[in-house]
Structure formats: C-alpha cells, structure tokens
Scaffold this motif. Structure first.
Motif, short mmCIF file in Angstrom:
data_model
loop_
_atom_site.label_atom_id
_atom_site.label_comp_id
_atom_site.label_asym_id
_atom_site.label_seq_id
_atom_site.Cartn_x
_atom_site.Cartn_y
_atom_site.Cartn_z
N ARG A 1 -0.30 9.54 14.91
CA ARG A 1 -0.34 9.84 13.48
C ARG A 1 0.44 11.11 13.17
O ARG A 1 1.16 11.19 12.17
CB ARG A 1 -1.79 9.97 13.04
CG ARG A 1 -1.97 10.17 11.54
CD ARG A 1 -3.44 10.35 11.19
NE ARG A 1 -4.19 9.12 11.32
CZ ARG A 1 -5.52 9.04 11.10
NH1 ARG A 1 -6.19 10.14 10.79
NH2 ARG A 1 -6.12 7.89 11.21
N ALA A 2 0.32 12.13 14.02
CA ALA A 2 1.05 13.39 13.81
C ALA A 2 2.56 13.17 13.92
O ALA A 2 3.34 13.70 13.12
CB ALA A 2 0.59 14.43 14.83
N LYS A 3 2.98 12.35 14.89
CA LYS A 3 4.41 12.08 15.06
C LYS A 3 4.96 11.31 13.86
O LYS A 3 6.09 11.57 13.42
CB LYS A 3 4.64 11.28 16.34
CG LYS A 3 4.42 12.09 17.60
CD LYS A 3 4.55 11.22 18.83
CE LYS A 3 4.26 12.02 20.08
NZ LYS A 3 4.31 11.18 21.30
N ARG A 4 4.18 10.39 13.33
CA ARG A 4 4.63 9.66 12.16
C ARG A 4 4.74 10.59 10.95
O ARG A 4 5.66 10.48 10.14
CB ARG A 4 3.68 8.50 11.85
CG ARG A 4 4.11 7.66 10.65
CD ARG A 4 3.35 6.37 10.53
NE ARG A 4 3.84 5.35 11.45
CZ ARG A 4 3.19 4.94 12.52
NH1 ARG A 4 2.02 5.46 12.83
NH2 ARG A 4 3.70 4.03 13.31
N GLY A 5 3.80 11.53 10.83
CA GLY A 5 3.88 12.51 9.74
C GLY A 5 5.11 13.39 9.86
O GLY A 5 5.78 13.67 8.86
N ILE A 6 5.44 13.80 11.09
CA ILE A 6 6.66 14.59 11.31
C ILE A 6 7.90 13.79 10.95
O ILE A 6 8.84 14.30 10.32
CB ILE A 6 6.72 15.06 12.77
CG1 ILE A 6 5.64 16.11 13.04
CG2 ILE A 6 8.10 15.65 13.10
CD1 ILE A 6 5.53 16.52 14.51
N ILE B 1 8.13 11.30 8.78
CA ILE B 1 8.23 11.16 7.32
C ILE B 1 8.76 12.44 6.69
O ILE B 1 9.62 12.41 5.79
CB ILE B 1 6.84 10.79 6.74
CG1 ILE B 1 6.43 9.39 7.19
CG2 ILE B 1 6.86 10.86 5.20
CD1 ILE B 1 5.01 9.02 6.83
N PHE B 2 8.27 13.59 7.15
CA PHE B 2 8.76 14.87 6.65
C PHE B 2 10.23 15.04 6.98
O PHE B 2 11.01 15.58 6.18
CB PHE B 2 7.92 16.00 7.25
CG PHE B 2 8.16 17.34 6.63
CD1 PHE B 2 8.23 17.49 5.25
CD2 PHE B 2 8.32 18.47 7.41
CE1 PHE B 2 8.46 18.72 4.66
CE2 PHE B 2 8.55 19.71 6.85
CZ PHE B 2 8.61 19.83 5.47
N ILE C 1 10.12 6.77 11.99
CA ILE C 1 8.88 6.56 11.23
C ILE C 1 8.18 5.29 11.72
O ILE C 1 6.96 5.27 11.94
CB ILE C 1 9.17 6.47 9.72
CG1 ILE C 1 9.72 7.80 9.20
CG2 ILE C 1 7.90 6.09 8.95
CD1 ILE C 1 10.15 7.76 7.75
#
Length: 207
Positions: free
Chosen positions: A41-46, A48-49, A119
């Motif tokens: 989840r953290a990697k996907r957030g990174i 997206i950012f 993503i």
C-alpha cells in the motif's frame, strides 16, 4: 438405553471437535490472505504521488518552453527602418533553454506510462530503476539550462559595468519579465524532478 444415548452424544461431540479442528487452519488462512500488505500500500501511494509530480513537472517545463519561445519585443518609438528588437533567439543561451525544456517535456510525457506501471505493479523494480536513472539525467539537463539562462537574465536586469554591458530591462521591460518567468518555471521543474529522484530512491529502498 441411557448408556447407549451417552455413547452416541460422546461420539457426536468428538466428531464436532474434529470438524472444528479441521476447519480452524482454513479460517486462519482466509484471514491471513484478507489482511492487506502495508508495504504494498505504501509503494502504491508513492507511485501515485510520483505520477502527480510528473504532471506538475510537465506543466512547469511546458510553461518555461512556451514562455521563452514566444518572447519577442520591439521598441515602439523607432521607425520601421530603424528598430530595436529583442528576441529569445538572439542569444544562444535562450535558444538552448527552449530546446532543453522541450526535450524535458517530451521525456516527462514518455515517463507517464512507466509511472502508471509502477502504480499498477508497485513491486516492479525495473520500471522504477529506469525512471530513477533518466530522472537524474534530466535533472542535470534542466538545471544547466535554467542556471545559464538565469545568468543572462541577471545581466539583462543589472548589466556589468566592468565589461560595459548595459542593463536592457529598462527599455525591454516585457522581454525581461517573460524570460524571468520562463527561468523561474524551469527551476520549478528542476525542483520537482529532484523530488522525483528522491521518491524513486525511497521506493527502491523499500524493495
């Protein structure tokens, strides 16, 4: 008859216990599989950012390219046969600035699909490493263009008395405003690209 009934109840209880013991691991597996992975989840957030920052850098680079590429001013108080004109292509530094920022804009457009891949597949280290390498290259490319143009803009505003270079911004005010805005936009693109490099490094570190 009571003994027979007690024996049957004992057999039923043993069967229920065995059935419950057999199902317990399956229930545990379902719970384990349903638990989300915080690292993913953290990697996907990174990722997206990263995608959002790439769009911001693209907007800044395009603004720098279009602003500098359309910079042109002719002083109005001279005749058509004797005019003072300032254009970006009068200076090789500004020409390089336009070409460099146009190339950076093209790279940022091409990098968007790779950012989308990151993503969709946050654990794809190959795409992230490729973006990191090219981001570093284009950070240097953008900063070189912005810094060299900033030096010319400084001379246009202040001149240099030691070399008898006169400040032209008192006469070509619109020209100086446009080129100054273009240089600022290019520096913004450089800063965003630096953040992209840091984000890619963090994402790869988590692998």
């Amino acid at each position: 008859m009571d003994s027979t009934k007690s024996t049957d109840e004992a057999a039923i209880n043993i069967a229920e216990l065995k059935s419950a013991e057999g199902k317990a691991p399956a229930t545990h597996d379902v719970i384990t599989k349903a638990t989300p992975n915080p690292s993913g989840r953290a990697k996907r957030g990174i990722a997206i950012f990263d995608f959002v920052l790439r769009i911001c850098a693209l907007v800044a680079a395009l603004a720098a390219t279009s602003t500098m590429g359309t910079t042109d001013q002719t002083l109005p108080f001279f005749t058509q046969f004797f005019q003072f004109q300032a254009s970006y292509d009068d200076l090789p530094t500004f020409t390089y600035f336009v070409v460099a920022n146009a190339i950076v804009s093209g790279y940022l457009v091409l990098s968007l699909p790779f950012s989308i891949v990151c993503i969709v597949r946050p654990r794809a280290a190959g795409a992230r490493l490729l973006l990191l390498i090219f981001d570093i290259v284009f950070v240097a490319f953008t900063i070189a263009a912005a810094a060299s143009s900033a030096a010319i803009v400084y001379l246009a505003h202040n001149g240099n008395s030691n070399t008898n270079w006169l400040a032209i911004c008192q006469q070509f005010g619109d020209f100086c405003q446009q080129v100054s805005g273009a240089v600022v936009a290019s520096f913004v693109a450089s800063v965003v690209l630096i953040f992209l490099v840091l984000l890619s490094a963090v994402a790869l570190r988590r692998h």
